[in-house]
Design an enzyme around this catalytic site. Sequence first.
Site, PDB file in Angstrom:
ATOM      1  N   ASP A 232      -8.143 -18.115   3.520  1.00 50.43           N
ATOM      2  CA  ASP A 232      -8.096 -16.870   4.281  1.00 50.43           C
ATOM      3  C   ASP A 232      -6.632 -16.608   4.590  1.00 50.43           C
ATOM      4  OD1 ASP A 232      -8.087 -14.860   6.197  1.00 50.43           O
ATOM      5  OD2 ASP A 232      -9.745 -15.685   7.352  1.00 50.43           O
TER       6      ASP A 232
ATOM      7  N   SER B   7       0.656  -4.765  -5.866  1.00 46.32           N
ATOM      8  CA  SER B   7       0.941  -3.581  -5.070  1.00 46.32           C
ATOM      9  C   SER B   7      -0.104  -2.535  -5.445  1.00 46.32           C
ATOM     10  CB  SER B   7       2.366  -3.100  -5.343  1.00 46.32           C
ATOM     11  OG  SER B   7       2.653  -1.922  -4.619  1.00 46.32           O
TER      12      SER B   7
ATOM     13  N   TYR C  30      -2.410   1.813   4.990  1.00 43.96           N
ATOM     14  CA  TYR C  30      -2.466   1.191   3.670  1.00 43.96           C
ATOM     15  C   TYR C  30      -1.146   1.356   2.931  1.00 43.96           C
ATOM     16  CZ  TYR C  30      -3.736   0.277  -1.173  1.00 43.96           C
ATOM     17  OH  TYR C  30      -3.759  -0.205  -2.468  1.00 43.96           O
TER      18      TYR C  30
ATOM     19  N   LYS D 236       1.666  -1.384   1.436  1.00 41.74           N
ATOM     20  CA  LYS D 236       2.024  -1.502   0.020  1.00 41.74           C
ATOM     21  C   LYS D 236       3.493  -1.154  -0.221  1.00 41.74           C
ATOM     22  CE  LYS D 236      -1.756  -3.162  -1.589  1.00 41.74           C
ATOM     23  NZ  LYS D 236      -1.799  -4.559  -2.072  1.00 41.74           N
TER      24      LYS D 236
END
Length: 269
Positions: free
Chosen positions: A52, A130, A144, A148
């Site tokens: 994890d 990516s 998000y 990235k």
Amino acid sequence: MPTILITGASSGIGKATALRFQSEGWNVVATMRDPATSDLDHTDTMLVSRLDVTAPSSIKAAVSEAIDRFGSIDVLLNNAGYGAYGPLEAFTTDRIRRQFDTNVIGLLDVTKAVLPHMRASRSGAIINISSIGGQVTFPLGALYHGTKFAVEGLSEALHYELEPLGIRVRIVEPGMIKTDFGGRSFDFAMDESLGDYAPTAEAMGRVFGKLASNPSAPELVADVIWQAANTNSDQLRFRAGPDAVELLDKRKQQDDATFIGSIKALMHD
């Protein structure tokens, strides 16, 4: 026999990559939060283990288990991640932290755990997944795309840092892929009290529908990852999927106003 350690290998790109490298004769350490959910088979060349990325103890244990089992980690694929979309106001601080903890901090923690081993051997490759969303943004994607864009920046900086030590860094930028990104790997936040954002959310639903009308298979990304892991060139970024090539070329060629205007126009088509 070289070894690759993959995060987020229970499905999609991670699973396809595990199978691809195993088929090429590599040892594979396929990690995920819950190995019980995986249908990957434990074999002499495939170790399925728990990792994890938000739990440092599990990272340390998985890396140690991989080295104990196969003797080395030659390639690290940082693939685990998910997408949080929606108005910023709709996200609690805990959900914001979860997005960055998974996509950025977790990636850095896994990389840090593997680096001493690669540094000692003066060899290795780190491949970070990516997205087209690491250079192109869409409305409601502040979280998000923020993660990235961070992956792109930290990877490029690490390229300079690690190259003198014999460690290569690669960035893979997939377009729309047939994965679980729209299911359990997608976190959409909306609140009835935030009706001002509803028109944008509806427009983005249409845009994503258009963009995802012809997604590439995860195996295509696995092929690009294979290339990134095995090339001796200085290439840093690898695009995966014809839509990634088209959209990222367009972004590179156009100024901000022109490109952003094209996204706005797509929302109103």
